[in-house]
Design an enzyme around this catalytic site. Sequence first.
Site, PDB file in Angstrom:
ATOM      1  N   ALA A 263       0.803  -1.223   0.000  1.00 33.23           N
ATOM      2  CA  ALA A 263       0.000   0.000   0.000  1.00 33.23           C
ATOM      3  C   ALA A 263       0.841   1.282   0.000  1.00 33.23           C
ATOM      4  CB  ALA A 263      -0.913  -0.004   1.221  1.00 33.23           C
TER       5      ALA A 263
ATOM      6  N   ASN B  33       0.415  -3.943   8.021  1.00 30.26           N
ATOM      7  CA  ASN B  33       1.580  -4.547   7.370  1.00 30.26           C
ATOM      8  C   ASN B  33       2.591  -3.477   6.975  1.00 30.26           C
ATOM      9  OD1 ASN B  33       1.079  -7.599   6.804  1.00 30.26           O
ATOM     10  ND2 ASN B  33      -0.890  -6.596   6.467  1.00 30.26           N
TER      11      ASN B  33
ATOM     12  N   HIS C 130      -1.312   6.942   5.128  1.00 28.94           N
ATOM     13  CA  HIS C 130      -0.088   6.552   5.827  1.00 28.94           C
ATOM     14  C   HIS C 130       0.867   7.731   5.711  1.00 28.94           C
ATOM     15  CE1 HIS C 130      -1.549   2.415   5.667  1.00 28.94           C
ATOM     16  NE2 HIS C 130      -1.739   2.583   4.371  1.00 28.94           N
TER      17      HIS C 130
HETATM   18  N1  LIG Z   1       1.700  -5.018   2.465  1.00 32.53           N
HETATM   19  C1  LIG Z   1       0.608  -4.275   2.400  1.00 32.53           C
HETATM   20  O1  LIG Z   1       0.660  -3.061   2.226  1.00 32.53           O
HETATM   21  C2  LIG Z   1      -0.740  -4.933   2.553  1.00 32.53           C
HETATM   22  C3  LIG Z   1      -1.899  -4.182   2.294  1.00 32.53           C
HETATM   23  C4  LIG Z   1      -3.138  -4.800   2.416  1.00 32.53           C
HETATM   24  C5  LIG Z   1      -3.221  -6.133   2.806  1.00 32.53           C
HETATM   25  N2  LIG Z   1      -2.079  -6.820   3.071  1.00 32.53           N
HETATM   26  C6  LIG Z   1      -2.133  -8.249   3.483  1.00 32.53           C
HETATM   27  O2  LIG Z   1      -2.786  -8.976   2.482  1.00 32.53           O
HETATM   28  C7  LIG Z   1      -3.683  -9.901   3.095  1.00 32.53           C
HETATM   29  C8  LIG Z   1      -4.816 -10.202   2.135  1.00 32.53           C
HETATM   30  O3  LIG Z   1      -5.589  -9.024   1.942  1.00 32.53           O
HETATM   31  P1  LIG Z   1      -7.023  -9.110   1.239  1.00 32.53           P
HETATM   32  O4  LIG Z   1      -7.587  -7.755   1.302  1.00 32.53           O
HETATM   33  O5  LIG Z   1      -6.932  -9.812  -0.074  1.00 32.53           O
HETATM   34  O6  LIG Z   1      -7.792 -10.057   2.294  1.00 32.53           O
HETATM   35  P2  LIG Z   1      -9.113 -10.891   2.045  1.00 32.53           P
HETATM   36  O7  LIG Z   1      -9.603 -11.245   3.399  1.00 32.53           O
HETATM   37  O8  LIG Z   1     -10.015 -10.208   1.091  1.00 32.53           O
HETATM   38  O9  LIG Z   1      -8.568 -12.203   1.312  1.00 32.53           O
HETATM   39  C9  LIG Z   1      -7.717 -13.148   1.926  1.00 32.53           C
HETATM   40  C10 LIG Z   1      -8.070 -14.497   1.339  1.00 32.53           C
HETATM   41  O10 LIG Z   1      -7.091 -15.450   1.752  1.00 32.53           O
HETATM   42  C11 LIG Z   1      -7.773 -16.665   2.014  1.00 32.53           C
HETATM   43  N3  LIG Z   1      -6.970 -17.505   2.886  1.00 32.53           N
HETATM   44  C12 LIG Z   1      -6.740 -17.374   4.210  1.00 32.53           C
HETATM   45  N4  LIG Z   1      -5.967 -18.387   4.643  1.00 32.53           N
HETATM   46  C13 LIG Z   1      -5.693 -19.161   3.573  1.00 32.53           C
HETATM   47  C14 LIG Z   1      -4.949 -20.346   3.380  1.00 32.53           C
HETATM   48  N5  LIG Z   1      -4.321 -20.948   4.386  1.00 32.53           N
HETATM   49  N6  LIG Z   1      -4.887 -20.872   2.140  1.00 32.53           N
HETATM   50  C15 LIG Z   1      -5.523 -20.281   1.108  1.00 32.53           C
HETATM   51  N7  LIG Z   1      -6.238 -19.145   1.218  1.00 32.53           N
HETATM   52  C16 LIG Z   1      -6.319 -18.602   2.438  1.00 32.53           C
HETATM   53  C17 LIG Z   1      -9.100 -16.256   2.647  1.00 32.53           C
HETATM   54  O11 LIG Z   1     -10.050 -17.286   2.519  1.00 32.53           O
HETATM   55  C18 LIG Z   1      -9.438 -15.008   1.819  1.00 32.53           C
HETATM   56  O12 LIG Z   1     -10.223 -15.341   0.689  1.00 32.53           O
HETATM   57  C19 LIG Z   1      -4.123  -9.193   4.391  1.00 32.53           C
HETATM   58  O13 LIG Z   1      -4.491 -10.142   5.380  1.00 32.53           O
HETATM   59  C20 LIG Z   1      -2.892  -8.444   4.793  1.00 32.53           C
HETATM   60  O14 LIG Z   1      -2.087  -9.237   5.667  1.00 32.53           O
HETATM   61  C21 LIG Z   1      -0.852  -6.256   2.945  1.00 32.53           C
END
Ligand SMILES: NC(=O)c1ccc[n+]([C@@H]2O[C@H](COP(=O)([O-])OP(=O)(O)OC[C@H]3O[C@@H](n4cnc5c(N)ncnc54)[C@H](O)[C@@H]3O)[C@@H](O)[C@H]2O)c1
Length: 260
Positions: free
Chosen positions: A112, A181, A211
């Site tokens: 992000a 994150n 941020h």
């Molecule tokens: N680095 C960054 O700036 C940043 C920004 C936003 C989100 N993120 C990370 O990205 C992650 C995902 O974000 P999102 O908005 O897509 O979340 P989301 O909840 O929309 O999607 C996550 C998906 O992962 C699936 N999942 C969970 N555990 C699993 C497993 N063991 N095997 C397979 N699938 C699995 C869930 O069922 C869900 O569909 C967040 O949890 C966060 O940690 C990082």
Amino acid sequence: MKVAILGCGAIGSVVAHAVRDGGVPGAELVGVVHAERDDPPGLPVLSIDAAIEQADLIVECAGQRALAELGPSIVASGTDLLVVSIGALADDALLASLRDTGPGRLHLCSGAIGGLDVLAATARMGGVSAVRIVTTKKAPTLVQRWMGEDVAQQLRTATEPVELMRGPAREITAAFPASANVAASVALAVGDWDLVEATVVADPNAPLTSHVITAEGSAGDYRFEIRNHPSAANPATSGVVPHAVLAAVGRLAAPTGAFA
Ligand SMILES: NC(=O)c1ccc[n+]([C@@H]2O[C@H](COP(=O)([O-])OP(=O)(O)OC[C@H]3O[C@@H](n4cnc5c(N)ncnc54)[C@H](O)[C@@H]3O)[C@@H](O)[C@H]2O)c1
């Protein structure tokens, strides 16, 4: 480069569709590994074992817990891993097992935020001090399981911004695993978890997720303000994140001489 996507939510589904449709030159989608009840329509679905077997790169978009559970076996198999849930790397043992053991290589996605490159450069040049990140999000997206119901309800009904938590990046990213994150990304960029102070502000009226990152260093002083529109699919995630992932996959698949 054969690519599998781990997690098919707000980030993973955008990434999977774009790679499937040829949006990343040099990258081909072999499938998605998901944990929902129903398979995502139009996308090939794989088990984690099949993804490890078939992919050159697995892109983690599944959250910190999934990364901790599955990341070590991915890199141990020799498959490269691109991480989005950077906050999981606040666990030193997990970071070491993903980064230092191989043979698969660990890649990090900027997600992000931006400015990580110059923060890393100034830290390398002569060190940094006073590194801070203040994240402001819509209050209801910050409700966590560990909160008491009174605090959660306060967040859902707040009318004014409230500073929810301030502390070392390692603590904040663990407390808000889907929302902070970025604090971990800044800590990894400057190479010092203890130096980075992170603050999470819940703002009921914030139309955008912001941020504000500040740092002072021998190379100069830095201030970045990033204001992202939330993803329509998941307001805890910014809409730009899957596109940062696609840019990172693109750099790995076919280095182009471009920034993205
Ligand atoms: N680095 C960054 O700036 C940043 C920004 C936003 C989100 N993120 C990370 O990205 C992650 C995902 O974000 P999102 O908005 O897509 O979340 P989301 O909840 O929309 O999607 C996550 C998906 O992962 C699936 N999942 C969970 N555990 C699993 C497993 N063991 N095997 C397979 N699938 C699995 C869930 O069922 C869900 O569909 C967040 O949890 C966060 O940690 C990082």
